[in-house]
Design a protein around this motif. Structure first.
Motif, mmCIF file in Angstrom:
data_model
loop_
_atom_site.group_PDB
_atom_site.id
_atom_site.type_symbol
_atom_site.label_atom_id
_atom_site.label_comp_id
_atom_site.label_asym_id
_atom_site.label_seq_id
_atom_site.Cartn_x
_atom_site.Cartn_y
_atom_site.Cartn_z
ATOM 1 N N ALA A 176 0.495 -0.905 0.404
ATOM 2 C CA ALA A 176 -0.325 -0.164 0.078
ATOM 3 C C ALA A 176 0.960 1.034 0.067
ATOM 4 N N ASN A 207 1.528 3.131 2.378
ATOM 5 C CA ASN A 207 2.261 3.469 3.155
ATOM 6 C C ASN A 207 3.207 2.603 3.665
ATOM 7 N N ASP A 234 4.058 -3.655 6.388
ATOM 8 C CA ASP A 234 2.807 -3.621 8.013
ATOM 9 C C ASP A 234 3.207 -4.941 7.647
#
Ligand SMILES: *[C@@H]1O[C@H](CO)[C@@H](O)[C@H](O)[C@H]1NC(C)=O
Ligand SMILES: *[C@@H]1O[C@H](CO)[C@@H](O)[C@H](O)[C@H]1NC(C)=O
Ligand SMILES: *[C@@H]1O[C@H](CO)[C@@H](O)[C@H](O)[C@H]1NC(C)=O
Ligand SMILES: *[C@@H]1O[C@H](CO)[C@@H](O)[C@H](O)[C@H]1NC(C)=O
Ligand SMILES: *[C@@H]1O[C@H](CO)[C@@H](O)[C@H](O)[C@H]1NC(C)=O
Length: 517
Positions: free
Chosen positions: A452, A454, A497
Motif C-alpha cells: 500500500a 504507506n 506492514d
C-alpha cells in the motif's frame, strides 16, 4: 536493479573451454576479446520482465496471455518435400524430426527442404533438412541437393530459390531488441557451389541456431527468451543437437554451462567467429515460444509441460548425479515419513539498490515467529546457478519483491511449493503477469502481496495527495512506462506492514505445513 553480471574473469574458464571455435588450441578465448559484449550485457541488465512487458500490461485491450488458440499453419513450405521422415512421437530410430510443434506447417517437412513457420506472434522458426552447410561469410545455411542414386535423387527435389531470412529471437514484436539480433540466411545452393563449400567439420546431429544476445544479461530473459524456448525447440532431440550460437561469449557460457551441456552433448559453435564450413543433416534457426515462462503441452508433440522443464533444470543442476527423469510427486518421499515433521522453509530474496525491503530483518524475524525456517537469499551475488538451485529448491515458499530473481520459481518443487511475490506500489498487474501463470503451471501456489502507499518509500518523496501515491493507475496512464520504470520500479523501496504481511505468512505457513507433512 543490481546487475546479474558475475566477475567476468572468474567465469571465463568453464564455459570458454566448451566452445569449438576452430581456432585450435582447445578453443580458449582471451579475455580481451570480449569487452564489447560484457558492456552490452551490463546495459541490458536494467531491462526486465516488468519493463518490457509493461506496455502490454498497461493496455487492457492487449492480452498478455500468449497461450490462446493458435491460428493454424500459415507458414510456407518450400517445394521439394520428397518424403516425410517422421513417425510417431519423439525421435526414435534414425528418423530426424526437426519440428516438435503440433500443427506446425513444418511438422511434416521432408528429408530435403526448407520450411519457415512465421505464424507466431513472438517468433519465427525455420527448418532445413538435408545436406546443410554453413557459409560463415554471409551467415548463411546452404542446402545442397541430395546426391545421385539416393531415394531423394529426384529431379523434383529442388527447393525454392528464394532465400529465407530469420532473426533467431523470441521478441519479433519488439523492434528495439530485434535490431541487435543478427539475420541468419537459409537458401538452396546450386550443385556447382559445392566445391567452394567443402565440409571442414561434419556433424551427425542437426544444428540449432540461437543467440546469446538480446536481453540475456537479465535472468528472467535468459530463461524466458533464451533457455526455455531453446528447450521447447530441441528437447525432443535428446541432446543430439549442435548449438550454433550468435553473440557467443564467455560470460554467457560460464554462467549457464550446465544448461548448455544439458541441452546438447556436442560442443557449442561460436557462429560469428567460426569461419569453418560446418555440415549438418539439418538445422533449426530460431526457437519456439509458448508465452511468458510458459510451456503449452498442447503445442508439443510429446505433451511437455513446465514441470518437464523444471525436471530438466533439476537434472542439470542437482549435483548428486541423479539426473534424467526425476520423480516429483505431491506425496512425501518415503524417508520423510519417518522423520519428525520439519519446519517449512521460506526463502526471502534480498534485493539491493531498488525494490529493497527496508525492514527485511523484521520481516525475517516475523517469518520465523510464524513458524518458518528462513533463508535470506542474495540476488546477483555471482554464485553459480547450481548453488542457487540448491538453495531455492530447498524452500517451501519463495518470497521476494518483484524482480528477475523470482524467475527462480522454476527451481521450486512442483506441486508443493509456493511463490509469494511482493508487488511495490503501482506494479501489481505487471508483477502478476510475469510470474503467476508459471507458478500455477508448475502446480504450485501463487500469492501476491500488494504494498500500500504507506508501505512505499515513495511516501517519503511525494505528498500524500500526489497522484503517484493516491492513484498509481491514473499516474501511469499519464506518465506511461517511463514513469513505471523510473518511479515505481527504479525508485521505490518497501517497508512491509508487519500485521498485514504476518497474515499472509501465516496463511502460507498453514499450507506449507500440510505440504511438508
Ligand atoms: C548426377 O546426375 C547428373 C544428371 O543426372 C549427372 O550429370 C551428374 O554427373 C551425376 N553426379 C554424380 C556425382 O554422379
Ligand atoms: C517431376 O514433376 C513433373 C511435373 O510436376 C512430373 O511430370 C514428373 O513426373 C516429376 N518427376 C519425378 C521423377 O517425380
Ligand atoms: C497429453 O496430456 C493430456 C493431459 O495430461 C492427456 O490427456 C493426453 O492423453 C496426453 N497426450 C499424449 C499424446 O500423451
Ligand atoms: C496503511 O494504509 C492502509 C490502507 O491503505 C491502512 O489499512 C493501514 O492501517 C495503514 N497503516 C498504517 C501503519 O498507517
Ligand atoms: C532503497 O534502499 C537502498 C538500500 O538501502 C538504498 O540504497 C536506496 O537509496 C533506497 N531507495 C529509495 C528510493 O529510497
Amino acid at each position: 536493479m543490481a546487475s546479474k553480471l558475475p566477475d567476468t574473469t572468474k567465469s571465463l574458464g568453464a564455459g570458454a573451454m566448451d566452445v569449438d571455435d576452430g581456432s585450435g588450441g582447445g578453443g580458449k578465448k582471451v579475455a580481451g576479446k570480449w569487452p564489447g559484449f560484457v558492456h552490452f550485457f551490463f546495459v541490458l541488465t536494467v531491462v526486465m520482465c516488468a519493463l518490457v512487458y509493461a506496455p502490454r500490461f498497461l493496455s487492457p485491450a492487449v492480452t498478455v496471455d500468449f497461450l490462446g488458440p493458435r491460428q493454424p499453419a500459415s507458414g510456407r513450405m518450400a517445394e521439394g518435400q520428397v518424403r516425410s521422415v517422421h513417425g510417431g512421437r519423439g525421435n526414435e530410430g534414425d528418423a530426424l524430426v526437426l519440428d516438435n510443434q503440433v500443427n506446425s506447417p513444418c511438422a511434416s517437412m521432408g528429408a530435403h527442404g526448407i520450411c519457415c513457420d512465421r505464424s507466431d506472434y513472438n517468433t519465427d522458426v525455420c527448418f532445413m533438412a538435408g545436406d546443410v552447410r554453413t557459409d560463415a561469410a554471409s551467415l548463411s545455411f546452404l542446402l545442397f541437393p541430395p546426391p545421385n542414386g539416393t531415394a531423394n535423387a529426384n529431379a523434383n527435389a529442388t527447393v525454392a530459390e528464394k532465400e529465407e531470412v530469420v532473426k533467431p529471437y523470441t521478441r519479433k514484436w519488439e523492434k528495439g531488441v530485434m535490431a541487435n539480433i543478427q539475420e541468419v540466411r537459409l537458401r538452396a545452393a546450386r550443385p556447382d557451389e559445392a566445391d567452394a563449400h567443402r565440409c571442414d567439420v561434419r556433424h551427425d546431429a542437426p544444428a540449432l541456431v540461437m543467440t546469446a544476445g538480446g536481453y540475456t544479461g537479465n535472468l528472467f530473459h535468459a530463461f524466458n527468451d533464451g533457455f526455455l524456448p531453446v528447450w521447447l525447440t530441441v528437447q525432443h532431440l535428446r541432446r543430439r543437437v549442435v548449438l550454433a550460437v550468435l553473440v557467443y561469449n564467455p560470460w554467457w557460457a560460464g554462467t549457464f554451462p550446465e544448461l548448455l551441456s544439458g541441452l546438447s552433448r556436442h560442443h557449442v559453435i561460436d557462429l560469428l567467429h567460426d569461419k569453418r564450413t560446418h555440415c549438418f543433416p539439418g538445422a533449426i534457426v530460431g526457437t519456439r515460444f509458448h508465452g511468458i515462462l510458459a510451456v503449452d503441452p498442447a503445442r508439443t508433440r510429446d505433451n511437455r509441460t513446465l514441470v518437464d522443464f523444471h525436471d530438466f533444470l533439476a537434472s542439470v543442476y542437482r549435483d548428486d548425479g541423479a539426473s534424467e527423469e526425476l520423480v516429483h510427486t505431491t506425496a512425501p518421499a518415503p524417508q520423510q515419513q519417518q522423520q519428525p515433521r520439519r519446519r517449512p522453509r521460506l526463502g526471502l530474496y534480498s534485493r539491493k539498490g531498488t525494490r529493497v525491503i527496508e525492514n527485511e530483518a523484521a520481516v525475517a524475524r516475523l517469518a520465523q515467529s510464524v513458524g518458518f525456517d528462513v533463508s535470506i537469499l542474495e540476488t546477483a551475488n555471482g554464485a553459480p546457478l547450481s548453488s542457487e538451485y540448491a538453495a531455492v529448491s530447498a524452500c517451501d515458499v519463495l518470497a521476494g519483491v518483484h524482480g528477475a530473481d523470482l524467475t527462480k520459481l522454476l527451481f521450486l518443487r512442483p506441486g508443493r511449493a509456493a511463490l509469494l511475490q511482493v508487488a511495490p506500489l503501482g506494479v501489481p498487474a505487471v508483477a502478476r503477469g510475469c510470474y503467476e501463470k508459471a507458478t500455477t503451471m508448475m502446480g504450485m501456489h501463487y500469492e501476491q502481496y500488494d504494498a500500500a502507499a504507506n508501505e512505499s518509500s515513495l511516501a517519503r518523496k511525494y505528498a500524500a495527495d500526489d497522484v503517484v501515491l493516491r492513484d498509481p493507475e491514473a499516474a501511469k496512464r499519464e506518465g506511461g512506462w517511463d514513469l513505471i520504470a523510473r518511479v515505481y520500479l527504479g525508485g521505490q523501496n518497501v517497508s512491509l506492514d508487519l500485521d498485514r504481511f504476518g497474515d499472509t505468512l501465516r496463511r502460507l505457513h498453514s499450507r506449507a505445513r500440510i505440504a511438508v507433512e
